[in-house]
Design a protein around this motif. Structure first.
Motif, PDB file in Angstrom:
ATOM      1  N   GLY A   1     -10.947   3.845   2.605  1.00 24.18           N
ATOM      2  CA  GLY A   1     -10.987   4.709   3.781  1.00 24.18           C
ATOM      3  C   GLY A   1     -12.334   4.615   4.457  1.00 24.18           C
TER       4      GLY A   1
ATOM      5  N   ALA B   1      -7.905   9.319  -1.145  1.00 27.80           N
ATOM      6  CA  ALA B   1      -8.410   8.520  -0.023  1.00 27.80           C
ATOM      7  C   ALA B   1      -9.747   9.091   0.433  1.00 27.80           C
ATOM      8  CB  ALA B   1      -7.406   8.520   1.133  1.00 27.80           C
TER       9      ALA B   1
ATOM     10  N   ASN C   1      -6.689   4.734  -5.195  1.00 23.10           N
ATOM     11  CA  ASN C   1      -7.392   5.064  -3.952  1.00 23.10           C
ATOM     12  C   ASN C   1      -7.834   3.752  -3.309  1.00 23.10           C
ATOM     13  OD1 ASN C   1      -9.436   5.670  -2.023  1.00 23.10           O
ATOM     14  ND2 ASN C   1      -9.833   7.623  -3.014  1.00 23.10           N
TER      15      ASN C   1
ATOM     16  N   SER D   1     -13.636   3.191  -2.630  1.00 22.09           N
ATOM     17  CA  SER D   1     -13.606   3.657  -4.014  1.00 22.09           C
ATOM     18  C   SER D   1     -14.576   2.858  -4.872  1.00 22.09           C
ATOM     19  CB  SER D   1     -12.194   3.531  -4.598  1.00 22.09           C
ATOM     20  OG  SER D   1     -11.307   4.412  -3.975  1.00 22.09           O
TER      21      SER D   1
ATOM     22  N   THR E   1     -13.224  14.281   2.768  1.00 22.09           N
ATOM     23  CA  THR E   1     -13.243  14.110   1.315  1.00 22.09           C
ATOM     24  C   THR E   1     -14.429  14.848   0.710  1.00 22.09           C
ATOM     25  OG1 THR E   1     -12.193  11.937   1.490  1.00 22.09           O
ATOM     26  CG2 THR E   1     -13.357  12.418  -0.555  1.00 22.09           C
TER      27      THR E   1
ATOM     28  N   SER F   1      -3.364  14.083   2.329  1.00 24.11           N
ATOM     29  CA  SER F   1      -4.135  13.106   1.578  1.00 24.11           C
ATOM     30  C   SER F   1      -5.336  13.756   0.899  1.00 24.11           C
ATOM     31  CB  SER F   1      -4.631  11.991   2.524  1.00 24.11           C
ATOM     32  OG  SER F   1      -3.571  11.402   3.219  1.00 24.11           O
TER      33      SER F   1
ATOM     34  N   TYR G   1     -11.431  10.293   3.682  1.00 27.45           N
ATOM     35  CA  TYR G   1     -10.930  10.713   4.986  1.00 27.45           C
ATOM     36  C   TYR G   1     -11.904  11.695   5.630  1.00 27.45           C
ATOM     37  CZ  TYR G   1      -9.675  14.588   1.937  1.00 27.45           C
ATOM     38  OH  TYR G   1      -9.729  15.606   1.020  1.00 27.45           O
TER      39      TYR G   1
ATOM     40  N   GLU H   1       0.856  -1.194   0.000  1.00 27.93           N
ATOM     41  CA  GLU H   1       0.000   0.000   0.000  1.00 27.93           C
ATOM     42  C   GLU H   1       0.888   1.240   0.000  1.00 27.93           C
ATOM     43  OE1 GLU H   1      -3.649   1.472  -0.490  1.00 27.93           O
ATOM     44  OE2 GLU H   1      -3.484  -0.587   0.208  1.00 27.93           O
TER      45      GLU H   1
END
Length: 691
Positions: free
Chosen positions: A416, A369, A413, A472, A387, A344, A371, A261
């Motif tokens: 998250g 990501a 991505n 995602s 996000t 991020s 977040y 990752e």
């Protein structure tokens, strides 16, 4: 919220608040590695948790016992380079016994097998030292098979020695091709195996227990695992992303430390030169430090070399994930930094293009990501860092710059927060279900966007690749199912499961740390009822991919949970995208694939990479290998020459502010990003088709 709800259902059924185990075994083998009484107890607890509490209830039976034995041997000796066929035959007495041993807390077989592995590994040191005494003959026309996963176990010591001779010769030839003299080659390879022996000699009982428990857990699903107390502490640190380093998660894989990752916002991510599957072969400190060979090292020892104070330099030698086994390593210089949430963040810009003679201003938002800053959210702040809030703000900025359509870039991505995937979807649909979650008890939760407002209602494309995963896939799947936008790129990863972390000290008396279990407790389903597990999201327009699902993705995992379906939720598509429109986009793409020089070159590079990776049989003759390397370097120089006139970091003159600040660098360069370039063409096709 999903995790907590599921655990409330699960845990009371498994064990009481204080798990008490008293049975012990006196027939454990007397070796330098023996299980502790706590480990015997914990093995029973783990067996209960994994068989009763896992999403897919598992029966401890002879079939699982057989798989456990095979998996344990595979994990210990992946390339079948240590055990003899006679060793493996002697283990057959355990094939249908290990399930009962797990129930009883008997770890004798696990430690006996490991002890034999350890002895065989230490025996190799003497042989390696012997064959390195004299320079090898690199004029002999012979080959070495680098992938022995399915090969036969060596029948005797002579066969094993010849296998190791070729293995050492292949490593030596790599160094010789890098212009190393024999004295240096002998020293590097010799020290490599001395270090491996040192690591094996320092193996603790905790290491053996963790290896065996994970061989068990991996047979249930690839995301369920046991972490020893030491690794559990590191896992919790990594989850906070507060360590200073390069921002990459690593694991041991077939003698290599492999990148699993790349953390958004970290130095590795920002470099754009580190990918999942890359293998680290050496590490150096600073600009002048000596490269330390780390092949065969334990991953935690490699991590110690890579981590360091913010602002310091670490250099890595990497073998690319898409390179063949004969490729030379490349060197990468990184400045260590603290990985922060802000780094991020989603970022966006206007990308102007001309397509079919018409100009378009396309908004592109990179989302690395999913977040959110929960502390600010809990305080009631409306514009907390997340996000969804970031993307909403960026959309407003791009609309002010008169964008014609929007591209969301979710490549690499890894997911998250589930809540952010739901909220982000809500920016583009009126309201309704976004994802379904089926828990281990069979109950289904339908998670919805309840906000009827939309931040953006115009033409939309979502770009994904093989490493777009989890949240995602939930977002991309919802956009596709609502027919809200066109999905472009590669088939996504296919991780459609939910894990929870269980601290074993909660269920067993004692003061010593016992580690934790990462347990799969639920599965994700799209609003149509199709699971995202295993298959992921298939794009409406599928672009060439260097990584096949069989190599990279959930479907490459031997014990991945299956794809399945549940009833569809009650949702109403917005129908911005029709089958007819997708067909038009596909036909336009196919035409360009046949005529566009960049797309043809991309396809050729992918074909070359796939062919190279499939070649696991390498020549040990210096002349042949030099010729192969020269041809590869010639092709690389041709590609580099073709890109010499491409500006590396163009600036956005439109984004320059009126107070004479420097123009900011562009996120994207279409001349170097064929996937985004084609995506912009496709959304331009969509705009033209709508007129």
């Amino acid at each position: 919220m999903i995790v907590k709800k599921s655990l409330l259902v699960l845990l009371p059924l498994l064990v009481g608040a204080n798990f008490i185990y008293t049975q012990t075994f006196d027939n454990q083998p007397k070796t330098d590695l023996t299980p502790t009484s706590d480990q015997s107890k914990v093995s029973v607890l783990i067996a209960q948790i994994l068989s009763q509490g896992h999403y897919q209830k598992t029966t401890l039976n002879d079939s699982l016992s057989s798989q456990l034995l095979d998996n344990y041997l595979k994990n210990l000796d992946y390339n079948r380079m240590y055990f003899l066929a006679s060793d493996v035959q002697s283990f057959e007495k355990y094939r249908y016994q290990l399930d009962n041993d797990l129930k009883d807390g008997n770890l004798a077989a696990a430690y006996e097998i490991y002890q034999i592995y350890k002895n065989r590994a230490l025996e190799r040191d003497t042989y390696v030292a012997k064959i390195l005494e004299k320079e090898m003959d690199f004029t002999v026309d012979e080959y070495y098979e680098t992938n022995r996963e399915k090969a036969s176990w060596p029948k005797n010591t002579d066969e094993l020695n010849d296998l190791w001779r070729k293995n050492i010769k292949e490593q030596a030839l790599r160094l010789k091709l890098n212009n190393k003299k024999w004295d240096e080659i002998s020293k590097v390879v010799g020290e490599r195996y001395k270090n491996i022996d040192k690591i094996i000699s320092q193996t603790t009982s905790e290491d053996v227990f963790e290896a065996y428990m994970n061989a068990f857990a991996e047979n249930i699903d690839p995301h369920t695992s046991y972490l020893s107390p030491a690794r559990s502490a590191n896992f919790k640190i990594d989850m906070t992303r507060s360590l200073e380093g390069i921002g990459a998660q690593l694991r041991e894989q077939n003698d290599y430390t492999t990148v699993t990752e790349v953390i958004p916002g970290g130095p590795a991510f920002k470099s754009k030169q580190v990918q999942k599957g890359d293998r680290i072969v050496a590490v150096a400190q600073g600009d002048d430090g000596k490269m330390v060979d780390v092949i065969g090292w334990r991953v935690d020892e490699v991590v110690k070399l890579i981590r360091g104070a913010k602002g310091t330099i670490v250099r890595l030698q990497l073998l690319s994930s898409n390179a063949d086994v004969t490729a030379p390593p490349r060197e990468l210089r990184l400045v260590r930094d603290k990985i922060k949430l802000e780094e991020s963040s989603a970022k966006g810009e206007i990308v102007p293009i001309t397509h079919n003679g018409k100009p378009f201003r396309l908004g592109v938002i990179q989302i690395p990501a999913f977040y959110a800053n929960y502390e600010d959210r809990q305080k009631g702040e409306t514009n907390y860092k997340s996000t969804t809030n970031d993307v909403k703000r960026i959309i407003g900025e791009l609309q002010n710059q008169k964008m014609d359509a929007l591209v969301l870039d979710l490549r690499n991505n890894g997911g998250g927060l589930l809540s952010e995937a739901i909220d982000l979807t809500g920016l583009f649909i009126p309201d309704g279900p976004v994802v379904q979650v089926r828990n281990s008890n069979g109950s289904i939760d339908v998670l919805k966007d309840n906000d009827k407002s939309q931040a953006y209602t115009g033409p939309l494309a979502v770009l994904i690749n093989r490493f777009s995963a989890s949240a995602s896939e939930i977002f991309a799947g919802a956009i596709q199912d609502y027919k809200r936008g066109v999905i472009v790129g590669e088939q996504s990863y296919g991780k459609g499961t939910v894990q929870s972390q269980l601290d074993l000290n909660r269920y067993m008396q004692g003061t010593d740390k016992l580690g934790q279990v990462n347990l799969t407790i639920a599965k994700f389903y799209r609003v149509t009822g199709n699971s995202t597990q295993l298959k992921g999201v298939t794009p409406d327009v599928q672009l060439p991919s260097v990584f096949s699902a069989a190599e990279f993705g959930e479907s490459s995992q031997p014990h991945a949970l299956p794809w399945d379906q549940i009833p569809a939720s009650n949702f109403k598509p917005v129908n911005n995208i029709s089958e007819k429109l997708v067909s038009v986009l596909e036909k336009n793409y196919e035409k360009r694939l046949q005529s566009d020089a960049d797309l043809k070159e991309l396809q050729q590079q992918i074909n070359d990479a796939q062919k190279a990776r499939s070649n696991t049989k390498v020549s040990l003759q210096e002349a042949k290998r030099r010729k192969e390397r020269e041809e590869a370097e010639k092709k690389n120089k041709m590609l580099a020459a073709a890109e010499e006139d491409v500006q590396d970091n163009p600036v956005d003159t439109e984004a320059a502010s009126t107070n004479s600040e420097e123009p900011k660098k562009k996120l994207y360069n279409l001349k170097k990003d064929d996937y985004l370039k084609e995506t912009t063409r496709l959304i331009a096709d969509l705009l033209l088709a709508a007129k």
